[in-house]
Write a protein that holds these residues in place. Structure first.
Motif, PDB file in Angstrom:
ATOM      1  N   ARG A   3      12.913  -2.428   3.769  1.00 52.35           N
ATOM      2  CA  ARG A   3      12.340  -2.776   2.476  1.00 52.35           C
ATOM      3  C   ARG A   3      10.829  -2.625   2.520  1.00 52.35           C
ATOM      4  N   PHE A   4      10.238  -2.397   1.363  1.00 53.81           N
ATOM      5  CA  PHE A   4       8.791  -2.296   1.268  1.00 53.81           C
ATOM      6  C   PHE A   4       8.162  -3.688   1.368  1.00 53.81           C
ATOM      7  N   LEU A   5       6.961  -3.721   1.952  1.00 52.29           N
ATOM      8  CA  LEU A   5       6.163  -4.937   2.047  1.00 52.29           C
ATOM      9  C   LEU A   5       4.713  -4.580   1.783  1.00 52.29           C
ATOM     10  N   LEU A   6       3.911  -5.583   1.477  1.00 52.53           N
ATOM     11  CA  LEU A   6       2.482  -5.386   1.278  1.00 52.53           C
ATOM     12  C   LEU A   6       1.731  -6.141   2.370  1.00 52.53           C
ATOM     13  N   LYS A   7       1.151  -5.384   3.292  1.00 50.88           N
ATOM     14  CA  LYS A   7       0.313  -5.969   4.319  1.00 50.88           C
ATOM     15  C   LYS A   7      -1.060  -6.243   3.726  1.00 50.88           C
ATOM     16  N   ASN A   8      -1.657  -7.382   4.105  1.00 53.71           N
ATOM     17  CA  ASN A   8      -2.964  -7.712   3.545  1.00 53.71           C
ATOM     18  C   ASN A   8      -3.870  -8.265   4.634  1.00 53.71           C
ATOM     19  N   ASN A   9      -5.094  -8.553   4.266  1.00 57.21           N
ATOM     20  CA  ASN A   9      -6.108  -8.922   5.242  1.00 57.21           C
ATOM     21  C   ASN A   9      -6.307 -10.424   5.414  1.00 57.21           C
ATOM     22  N   PHE A  10      -5.470 -11.268   4.780  1.00 59.52           N
ATOM     23  CA  PHE A  10      -5.681 -12.704   4.879  1.00 59.52           C
ATOM     24  C   PHE A  10      -4.445 -13.529   5.242  1.00 59.52           C
ATOM     25  N   THR A  11      -3.285 -13.085   4.827  1.00 58.21           N
ATOM     26  CA  THR A  11      -2.104 -13.913   5.024  1.00 58.21           C
ATOM     27  C   THR A  11      -0.936 -13.014   5.423  1.00 58.21           C
ATOM     28  N   MET A  12       0.264 -13.572   5.501  1.00 56.12           N
ATOM     29  CA  MET A  12       1.414 -12.777   5.915  1.00 56.12           C
ATOM     30  C   MET A  12       1.759 -11.715   4.869  1.00 56.12           C
ATOM     31  N   ASN A  13       2.658 -10.812   5.237  1.00 55.65           N
ATOM     32  CA  ASN A  13       3.082  -9.763   4.323  1.00 55.65           C
ATOM     33  C   ASN A  13       3.588 -10.357   3.016  1.00 55.65           C
ATOM     34  N   LEU A  14       3.386  -9.606   1.929  1.00 56.35           N
ATOM     35  CA  LEU A  14       3.864 -10.008   0.614  1.00 56.35           C
ATOM     36  C   LEU A  14       5.006  -9.095   0.189  1.00 56.35           C
ATOM     37  N   SER A  15       5.836  -9.578  -0.710  1.00 52.64           N
ATOM     38  CA  SER A  15       6.882  -8.741  -1.288  1.00 52.64           C
ATOM     39  C   SER A  15       6.938  -8.976  -2.791  1.00 52.64           C
TER      40      SER A  15
END
Length: 237
Positions: free
Chosen positions: A56-68
């Motif tokens: 599945r797709f996820l959104l990696k970011n610079n502050f917290t865990m991956n988002l969906s």
């Protein structure tokens, strides 16, 4: 660089599995575009699309865990032992299903479990919430005010995520949710609200139709806000 989007596009058309929150490339590209911007805390949110171990797709970011991605407003069709079967005409039902799958009907939450259910999971299985976003948003409002709600434990598990937005107004403004609240910052509920005591599901055909009408209005208004934000601001792509 500003990238135009089709606010009427139904992301079901871009999903192989039928759930755009899992595998729609277009949906995740727009999430990346929309939410890669300055946060209320003065820092900049930077998002990158990745594939999780399950594909599945996820959104990696610079502050917290991956988002969906998460669909905000349920249509209830086919659920709860088909309780609502026949309540809406075929055209009404398809319009509702379509609108909740446009970009105005999606938001992002932390993707991974943290001492229990994710927010997406908890609001779906909690019988006091039944996946309704207005009730979820009321729980988020109460979190920022240090008040109890049916989702207090789950939301508190992701305090690092919600702290990025400083307060409830910051959260609402960041995600273009202004039409979900009134001028005093109180939730505009889609059905009568009595402090989580009444059943969250529509109780009559008339209530279901009112829920549909309010949901369509919210989706249309948020889509317009999102489009306006892209034409008036500069986002990194």
């Amino acid at each position: 660089m500003t990238v135009p989007i089709d606010i009427d596009f139904d992301f079901r058309k871009d999903s192989k599995c039928g759930d755009p929150d899992v595998d729609s490339p277009k949906l995740y590209e727009i999430h990346k575009l929309l939410w890669s911007k300055d946060l209320p805390n003065g820092k900049k949110f930077t998002l990158e699309i990745k594939r999780g171990s399950s594909g599945r797709f996820l959104l990696k970011n610079n502050f917290t865990m991956n988002l969906s991605s998460d669909r905000m407003c349920p249509h209830f069709d086919g659920n709860y032992r088909n309780k609502f079967y026949g309540s809406l005409s075929d055209n009404e039902l398809e319009e509702l299903k379509h609108k909740v799958r446009t970009i105005g009907g999606h938001i992002v939450f932390p993707a991974h479990k943290k001492n229990g259910f994710t927010i997406n999971q908890a609001r779906g299985v909690n019988r006091i919430i039944c996946d309704r976003f207005d009730l979820t948003l009321e729980c988020i409002r109460r979190f920022y005010n240090n008040e109890e709600s049916p989702l207090t434990k789950t939301i508190t598990n992701y305090k690092d995520f919600f702290d990025l937005f400083v307060d409830f107004k910051g959260y609402v403004d960041f995600f273009h949710l202004q039409d979900f609240v009134d001028q005093n910052g109180q939730i505009e509920f889609s059905l009568p609200f009595d402090n989580f005591n009444r059943p969250p599901l529509p109780q009559t055909i008339n209530e279901y139709k009112k829920y549909m009408e309010h949901t369509l209005e919210l989706m249309n208004n948020r889509n317009k806000r999102i489009l306006k934000s892209l034409t008036s601001c500069q986002y990194d792509t």
